[in-house]
Design a protein around this motif. Structure first.
Motif, PDB file in Angstrom:
ATOM      1  N   THR A 237       0.813  -1.167   0.023  1.00 18.01           N
ATOM      2  CA  THR A 237      -0.023   0.000   0.019  1.00 18.01           C
ATOM      3  C   THR A 237       0.912   1.131   0.139  1.00 18.01           C
ATOM      4  O   THR A 237       1.673   1.445   0.851  1.00 18.01           O
ATOM      5  N   GLN A 238       0.439   2.123  -0.988  1.00 16.47           N
ATOM      6  CA  GLN A 238       1.414   3.405  -0.882  1.00 16.47           C
ATOM      7  C   GLN A 238       0.553   4.385  -0.402  1.00 16.47           C
ATOM      8  O   GLN A 238      -0.632   4.577  -0.717  1.00 16.47           O
ATOM      9  N   THR A 239       1.037   5.303   0.333  1.00 16.05           N
ATOM     10  CA  THR A 239       0.478   6.138   1.445  1.00 16.05           C
ATOM     11  C   THR A 239       1.011   7.406   1.177  1.00 16.05           C
ATOM     12  O   THR A 239       2.428   7.628   0.587  1.00 16.05           O
ATOM     13  N   GLN A 240       0.516   8.792   1.208  1.00 16.44           N
ATOM     14  CA  GLN A 240       1.214  10.049   1.411  1.00 16.44           C
ATOM     15  C   GLN A 240       0.605  10.851   2.713  1.00 16.44           C
ATOM     16  O   GLN A 240      -0.664  10.698   2.836  1.00 16.44           O
ATOM     17  N   GLN A 241       1.622  11.412   3.334  1.00 13.08           N
ATOM     18  CA  GLN A 241       1.046  12.170   4.504  1.00 13.08           C
ATOM     19  C   GLN A 241       0.804  13.684   4.148  1.00 13.08           C
ATOM     20  O   GLN A 241       1.797  14.486   3.320  1.00 13.08           O
ATOM     21  N   VAL A 242      -0.319  14.342   4.371  1.00 17.14           N
ATOM     22  CA  VAL A 242      -0.472  15.742   3.956  1.00 17.14           C
ATOM     23  C   VAL A 242      -1.137  16.353   5.290  1.00 17.14           C
ATOM     24  O   VAL A 242      -1.494  15.531   6.180  1.00 17.14           O
ATOM     25  N   ASN A 243      -1.292  17.615   5.056  1.00 16.33           N
ATOM     26  CA  ASN A 243      -1.842  18.433   6.338  1.00 16.33           C
ATOM     27  C   ASN A 243      -3.293  18.803   6.286  1.00 16.33           C
ATOM     28  O   ASN A 243      -3.631  19.163   4.912  1.00 16.33           O
ATOM     29  N   GLY A 244      -4.044  18.618   6.966  1.00 16.96           N
ATOM     30  CA  GLY A 244      -5.540  19.341   6.917  1.00 16.96           C
ATOM     31  C   GLY A 244      -6.127  20.085   7.967  1.00 16.96           C
ATOM     32  O   GLY A 244      -5.348  20.091   9.028  1.00 16.96           O
ATOM     33  N   THR A 245      -7.377  20.512   7.995  1.00 16.97           N
ATOM     34  CA  THR A 245      -8.026  21.205   8.847  1.00 16.97           C
ATOM     35  C   THR A 245      -9.317  20.572   9.426  1.00 16.97           C
ATOM     36  O   THR A 245     -10.111  20.146   8.375  1.00 16.97           O
ATOM     37  N   LEU A 246      -9.315  20.072  10.738  1.00 16.14           N
ATOM     38  CA  LEU A 246     -10.735  19.630  11.057  1.00 16.14           C
ATOM     39  C   LEU A 246     -11.657  20.683  11.380  1.00 16.14           C
ATOM     40  O   LEU A 246     -11.351  21.283  12.320  1.00 16.14           O
ATOM     41  N   ASP A 247     -12.741  20.650  10.767  1.00 21.69           N
ATOM     42  CA  ASP A 247     -13.705  21.842  11.016  1.00 21.69           C
ATOM     43  C   ASP A 247     -15.361  21.208  10.696  1.00 21.69           C
ATOM     44  O   ASP A 247     -15.163  19.937  10.121  1.00 21.69           O
TER      45      ASP A 247
ATOM     46  N   MET B 226     -15.814  17.244   9.428  1.00 24.60           N
ATOM     47  CA  MET B 226     -14.721  16.778   8.396  1.00 24.60           C
ATOM     48  C   MET B 226     -13.581  17.291   8.299  1.00 24.60           C
ATOM     49  O   MET B 226     -13.100  18.240   9.315  1.00 24.60           O
ATOM     50  N   VAL B 227     -12.501  16.727   7.529  1.00 22.05           N
ATOM     51  CA  VAL B 227     -11.245  17.304   7.169  1.00 22.05           C
ATOM     52  C   VAL B 227     -11.076  17.955   5.883  1.00 22.05           C
ATOM     53  O   VAL B 227     -11.406  17.336   4.874  1.00 22.05           O
TER      54      VAL B 227
ATOM     55  N   ASP C  23     -12.486  21.491  16.967  1.00 17.88           N
ATOM     56  CA  ASP C  23     -13.122  22.328  15.782  1.00 17.88           C
ATOM     57  C   ASP C  23     -11.894  23.344  15.335  1.00 17.88           C
ATOM     58  O   ASP C  23     -11.075  23.792  16.239  1.00 17.88           O
ATOM     59  N   GLN C  24     -11.895  23.529  14.200  1.00 14.64           N
ATOM     60  CA  GLN C  24     -10.520  24.223  13.519  1.00 14.64           C
ATOM     61  C   GLN C  24      -9.439  23.835  13.830  1.00 14.64           C
ATOM     62  O   GLN C  24      -8.324  24.758  14.401  1.00 14.64           O
ATOM     63  N   ALA C  25      -9.256  22.587  14.184  1.00 18.23           N
ATOM     64  CA  ALA C  25      -7.895  21.917  14.702  1.00 18.23           C
ATOM     65  C   ALA C  25      -7.090  21.453  13.421  1.00 18.23           C
ATOM     66  O   ALA C  25      -7.681  20.759  12.366  1.00 18.23           O
ATOM     67  N   PRO C  26      -5.677  21.661  13.356  1.00 17.51           N
ATOM     68  CA  PRO C  26      -4.927  20.996  12.473  1.00 17.51           C
ATOM     69  C   PRO C  26      -4.680  19.639  12.676  1.00 17.51           C
ATOM     70  O   PRO C  26      -4.484  19.070  13.804  1.00 17.51           O
ATOM     71  N   VAL C  27      -4.599  18.925  11.723  1.00 17.65           N
ATOM     72  CA  VAL C  27      -4.609  17.422  11.725  1.00 17.65           C
ATOM     73  C   VAL C  27      -3.541  17.162  10.513  1.00 17.65           C
ATOM     74  O   VAL C  27      -3.480  17.844   9.599  1.00 17.65           O
ATOM     75  N   GLY C  28      -3.058  15.794  10.925  1.00 14.52           N
ATOM     76  CA  GLY C  28      -2.158  15.154  10.035  1.00 14.52           C
ATOM     77  C   GLY C  28      -3.164  13.904   8.950  1.00 14.52           C
ATOM     78  O   GLY C  28      -3.987  13.462   9.858  1.00 14.52           O
ATOM     79  N   VAL C  29      -3.250  13.933   7.877  1.00 20.04           N
ATOM     80  CA  VAL C  29      -3.830  13.027   7.217  1.00 20.04           C
ATOM     81  C   VAL C  29      -2.738  12.029   6.143  1.00 20.04           C
ATOM     82  O   VAL C  29      -2.177  12.563   5.434  1.00 20.04           O
ATOM     83  N   LYS C  30      -3.037  10.641   6.378  1.00 22.23           N
ATOM     84  CA  LYS C  30      -2.369   9.700   5.464  1.00 22.23           C
ATOM     85  C   LYS C  30      -3.396   9.329   4.624  1.00 22.23           C
ATOM     86  O   LYS C  30      -4.310   8.432   4.948  1.00 22.23           O
ATOM     87  N   LEU C  31      -3.056   9.487   3.389  1.00 21.55           N
ATOM     88  CA  LEU C  31      -3.853   9.061   2.190  1.00 21.55           C
ATOM     89  C   LEU C  31      -3.401   7.895   1.766  1.00 21.55           C
ATOM     90  O   LEU C  31      -2.266   7.664   1.262  1.00 21.55           O
ATOM     91  N   VAL C  32      -4.352   6.999   1.475  1.00 21.59           N
ATOM     92  CA  VAL C  32      -3.956   5.739   0.608  1.00 21.59           C
ATOM     93  C   VAL C  32      -4.279   5.772  -0.741  1.00 21.59           C
ATOM     94  O   VAL C  32      -5.273   5.900  -1.124  1.00 21.59           O
TER      95      VAL C  32
ATOM     96  N   LEU D  44      -5.283  13.165  15.064  1.00 20.66           N
ATOM     97  CA  LEU D  44      -5.873  14.267  15.898  1.00 20.66           C
ATOM     98  C   LEU D  44      -4.659  14.926  16.625  1.00 20.66           C
ATOM     99  O   LEU D  44      -3.720  14.044  17.167  1.00 20.66           O
ATOM    100  N   PRO D  45      -4.915  16.226  16.978  1.00 17.37           N
ATOM    101  CA  PRO D  45      -3.783  16.683  18.126  1.00 17.37           C
ATOM    102  C   PRO D  45      -3.761  15.670  19.239  1.00 17.37           C
ATOM    103  O   PRO D  45      -4.910  15.490  19.711  1.00 17.37           O
ATOM    104  N   GLY D  46      -2.693  15.320  19.707  1.00 14.12           N
ATOM    105  CA  GLY D  46      -2.433  14.534  20.879  1.00 14.12           C
ATOM    106  C   GLY D  46      -2.404  13.266  20.441  1.00 14.12           C
ATOM    107  O   GLY D  46      -1.872  12.365  21.231  1.00 14.12           O
ATOM    108  N   GLY D  47      -2.231  12.660  19.213  1.00 16.63           N
ATOM    109  CA  GLY D  47      -1.759  11.499  18.482  1.00 16.63           C
ATOM    110  C   GLY D  47      -2.951  10.486  18.234  1.00 16.63           C
ATOM    111  O   GLY D  47      -2.698   9.394  17.546  1.00 16.63           O
ATOM    112  N   LYS D  48      -4.113  10.618  18.793  1.00 22.13           N
ATOM    113  CA  LYS D  48      -5.332   9.766  18.286  1.00 22.13           C
ATOM    114  C   LYS D  48      -5.373   9.809  16.888  1.00 22.13           C
ATOM    115  O   LYS D  48      -5.511  10.798  16.328  1.00 22.13           O
TER     116      LYS D  48
END
Length: 349
Positions: free
Chosen positions: A54-64, A207-208, A275-284, A230-234
């Protein structure tokens, strides 16, 4: 024999692969000839394994809650009541009041654009009748024809809202939204004219949202999986639901153009109050099931070109040319003569 599956991921993958392959070749002492028997086995071995790559890519997003939508009043009079920011408003409830009469929420996708009276037909009639029925008004058939029975139901609805009971539906008496809404900000104030901006709202589901570099556009399509940190690692699971087709220029000339990508999250309870939280997103972005794989370090550059692996059988070894498929997580998909699950290949110490 399974054909190769070419990697299609992000800019920089090919460079990383070339580096890993070069390192593997150096580890084996240069470019060995293909299919040449040797008397000394590799310093260590690894078995060919069958797995899903599986190939993935890490990007940044905003949860709101999504992009806010502005409600513009269309009636006369003045604003006499407003909800509090954060309030959730459901069908039939007032979004605001003008001249102390509620301007209520109706659900639908079609903007209501004209007064409706007996004899009118159209999709807007169906939308109004659907809302009236959902609010408990009966005695008519929900269809695309505004009948005398529809007008009677509208009069009952008007009476409950303290409006003149004309039986004519006026779209200025409602706010239309796709579903229940969440008030974000108030742009109007008590006493303001009720014919301008009143408030802004979003949906009630978080959503993100990702502003994805257009260079990575090939990574995503509707329905692919995502893992949100999520912030905190979850982490929570998500799915890409929308991928924009129009690029937005960067704020500075050096900033890349981006497309809008939305990831929905099934488990809203896992998000807490964020809300309005920065998150990391790993896309498959891609996967290959049932692939024969070896560590990337097992690849050797062959003198006649291409790559191979050192197949180890007991105390002997030979180099076998292979075709390369997907690279992921330090492993590579290979196909080649005699390469099967469990075949031992050499890897550098």
């Amino acid at each position: 024999m399974r054909g190769p599956v070419r990697a299609t991921l992000v800019t920089g993958t090919a460079v990383a692969v070339a580096g890993a392959v070069a390192a593997a070749a150096i580890g084996f002492g240069g470019d060995p000839p293909a299919t040449t028997d040797g008397t000394a086995p590799a310093p260590s071995t690894a078995a060919v394994t069958r797995a899903t790559l599986t190939q993935t890519q890490q990007v940044n997003g905003t949860l709101d809650y999504g992009e806010p939508v502005t409600v513009n009043g269309r009636g006369s009079g003045v604003i006499t009541w407003l909800p509090a920011p954060g309030a959730v408003i459901r069908r039939g409830k007032p979004v605001y009041k003008a001249d102390n009469r509620p301007v209520s929420l109706f659900y639908g996708g079609l903007p209501l654009y004209r007064p409706l009276r007996a004899g009118d037909t159209g999709d807007d009639v169906h939308e109004v009748e659907s809302n009236l029925a959902a609010l408990g008004h009966t005695g008519f058939t929900v269809d695309d024809t505004y009948t005398a029975s529809t007008a009677a139901a509208v009069r009952k609805w008007q009476k409950s809202a303290g409006r003149p009971q004309t039986g004519v539906f006026d779209p200025v008496d409602v706010v239309r939204a796709p579903a229940e809404l969440r008030v974000t900000t108030l742009s109007g104030h008590l006493g303001d004219p009720a014919d301008g901006p009143v408030l802004a709202y979003t949906g009630t589901t978080r959503m993100v949202r990702i502003a994805l570099d257009v260079g990575l556009q090939g990574l995503v399509k509707q329905g692919v999986s995502a893992t949100v940190t999520l912030p905190g690692g979850k982490t929570v699971d998500g799915t890409v639901t929308t991928v924009g087709s129009v690029a937005t220029a960067g704020q500075a000339p050096s900033d890349p153009a981006t497309i809008a990508v939305t990831v929905t999250l099934a488990d809203q309870s896992a998000l807490g109050a964020l809300d309005q939280a920065p998150v990391g997103v790993k896309l498959v972005s891609a996967s290959v099931p049932d692939a024969l794989t070896v560590p990337v370090a097992a690849l050797v550059a062959l003198s006649e070109g291409g790559y191979g692996v050192q197949v180890v059988t007991g105390a002997a070894s030979r180099y076998v040319p292979v075709q390369l498929g997907m690279f992921a997580n330090g492993r590579v998909q290979i196909t080649g003569e005699g390469i099967t699950e469990g075949t031992l290949v050499g890897v550098p110490s």
